[in-house]
Design a protein around this motif. Sequence first.
Motif, short mmCIF file in Angstrom:
data_model
loop_
_atom_site.label_atom_id
_atom_site.label_comp_id
_atom_site.label_asym_id
_atom_site.label_seq_id
_atom_site.Cartn_x
_atom_site.Cartn_y
_atom_site.Cartn_z
N GLY A 32 -6.66 9.12 -5.97
CA GLY A 32 -6.81 9.37 -7.40
C GLY A 32 -5.87 8.54 -8.23
O GLY A 32 -6.24 8.04 -9.30
N LEU A 33 -4.64 8.38 -7.77
CA LEU A 33 -3.67 7.54 -8.47
C LEU A 33 -4.09 6.08 -8.42
O LEU A 33 -4.00 5.36 -9.43
CB LEU A 33 -2.29 7.70 -7.83
N ARG A 34 -4.57 5.62 -7.27
CA ARG A 34 -4.98 4.22 -7.15
C ARG A 34 -6.10 3.90 -8.14
O ARG A 34 -6.13 2.83 -8.76
CB ARG A 34 -5.42 3.87 -5.73
N HIS A 35 -7.05 4.83 -8.29
CA HIS A 35 -8.13 4.61 -9.26
C HIS A 35 -7.59 4.61 -10.69
O HIS A 35 -7.97 3.77 -11.51
CB HIS A 35 -9.20 5.70 -9.12
N LEU A 36 -6.68 5.54 -11.00
CA LEU A 36 -6.13 5.60 -12.35
C LEU A 36 -5.39 4.32 -12.70
O LEU A 36 -5.49 3.82 -13.83
CB LEU A 36 -5.20 6.80 -12.48
N ILE A 37 -4.66 3.76 -11.74
CA ILE A 37 -3.97 2.49 -11.97
C ILE A 37 -4.96 1.41 -12.36
O ILE A 37 -4.75 0.67 -13.33
CB ILE A 37 -3.17 2.08 -10.72
N VAL A 67 8.02 -0.41 -4.42
CA VAL A 67 7.07 -0.46 -3.31
C VAL A 67 5.91 -1.37 -3.67
O VAL A 67 5.68 -1.70 -4.83
CB VAL A 67 6.55 0.95 -2.95
N GLU A 68 5.17 -1.76 -2.64
CA GLU A 68 3.93 -2.52 -2.81
C GLU A 68 2.83 -1.78 -2.06
O GLU A 68 2.78 -1.81 -0.84
CB GLU A 68 4.07 -3.95 -2.28
N ILE A 69 1.99 -1.11 -2.79
CA ILE A 69 0.88 -0.37 -2.19
C ILE A 69 -0.38 -1.23 -2.21
O ILE A 69 -1.05 -1.41 -1.19
CB ILE A 69 0.62 0.96 -2.92
N ASP A 70 -0.71 -1.77 -3.36
CA ASP A 70 -1.84 -2.70 -3.50
C ASP A 70 -1.27 -4.11 -3.54
O ASP A 70 -0.57 -4.49 -4.48
CB ASP A 70 -2.62 -2.43 -4.79
N ARG A 71 -1.59 -4.92 -2.54
CA ARG A 71 -1.03 -6.27 -2.45
C ARG A 71 -1.93 -7.33 -3.09
O ARG A 71 -1.73 -8.51 -2.91
CB ARG A 71 -0.76 -6.62 -0.99
N GLU A 72 -2.93 -6.87 -3.82
CA GLU A 72 -3.82 -7.82 -4.47
C GLU A 72 -3.07 -8.61 -5.53
O GLU A 72 -2.00 -8.20 -5.98
CB GLU A 72 -5.00 -7.08 -5.09
N HIS A 73 -3.63 -9.72 -5.96
CA HIS A 73 -2.99 -10.58 -6.96
C HIS A 73 -2.74 -9.80 -8.25
O HIS A 73 -3.62 -9.13 -8.77
CB HIS A 73 -3.87 -11.79 -7.26
N GLY A 74 -1.52 -9.90 -8.75
CA GLY A 74 -1.19 -9.25 -10.00
C GLY A 74 -1.04 -7.75 -9.89
O GLY A 74 -1.21 -7.03 -10.87
N ALA A 75 -0.73 -7.22 -8.70
CA ALA A 75 -0.56 -5.78 -8.51
C ALA A 75 0.52 -5.27 -9.45
O ALA A 75 1.48 -5.97 -9.78
CB ALA A 75 -0.19 -5.48 -7.06
N PRO A 76 0.40 -4.03 -9.93
CA PRO A 76 1.36 -3.51 -10.90
C PRO A 76 2.73 -3.26 -10.27
O PRO A 76 2.88 -3.19 -9.04
CB PRO A 76 0.73 -2.19 -11.34
N GLU A 77 3.71 -3.12 -11.12
CA GLU A 77 5.06 -2.77 -10.68
C GLU A 77 5.07 -1.29 -10.31
O GLU A 77 4.71 -0.44 -11.12
CB GLU A 77 6.04 -3.05 -11.83
N GLU A 78 5.48 -0.98 -9.07
CA GLU A 78 5.40 0.39 -8.59
C GLU A 78 6.71 0.84 -7.96
O GLU A 78 7.37 0.08 -7.26
CB GLU A 78 4.29 0.55 -7.55
#
Length: 260
Positions: free
Chosen positions: A18-23, A59-70
């Motif tokens: 749910g958090l990943r979708h909201l991001i 942390v880095e949860i989504d490693r895709e290009h331009g992933a948000p600061e987490e």
Amino acid sequence: MAKPLILVTNDDGITAPGLRHLIRYMRALGDVVVVAPDSPQSGMGHAITLDSTLYSKKVEIDREHGAPEEYSCSGTPADCVKLGLQEILTRKPDLCVSGINHGSNSSINVIYSGTMSAAIEAGIEGIPAIGFSLCDYAWDADFGPCREAVQQIAAQALRHGMPEGVVLNVNIPKTEGAAPKGIKICRQARANWKERFDKRTSPNGKDYYWLTGDFQLLDHGEDTDQWALDQGYVSVVPTQFDLTAHHVIPQLNTWKLHES
């Protein structure tokens, strides 16, 4: 002009779907910074960490290009917002969104909700804030039908701000892949939980308990969040964190209380 800065958090933990979708939904509206619990914190209400050490790490949860600061945080949802505002963000965010929660936070559930506690903490600091919940407790719930309503409500909050002392409690019905029928502005339904404890005994002979119960809807008005959800609509309840029962003050003033 700089893009809006959006603080994103939740109570299901930083890896929750749910958090990943909201991001992803919020990145279409502005710059996103995530501060979320490192483990599930559901039902924590507005608890904060006072008697133990609080930890946070990037942390880095989504490693895709331009992933948000987490950042993950060892504390509660309210801790995450406090830490984000005081230690992590370099400027005050334009919006704080919490969720998307796995499960309903309609009606009386708002009292116990870690999702809403994070939004309320941001609201206390004068930041427009919204708690989003999907009425599906499954970890692999379908959050796709949430996107349009979540982005629309968040965009309006960015545009108009929020009345002082108010945050939004948004619940989205489980629609089995279909889009919700629409969005309803509602009041909180009157309800409670008829609770009981399931008592068991461990192999070493110690008693332990599981809390369980049934949701009891006591309000059948057609202007409530529960009615809207049952009809397939997204419910939006403006929620205030001033708990004063202002309408009772005149009555209490008639009591014969001794002044010191």
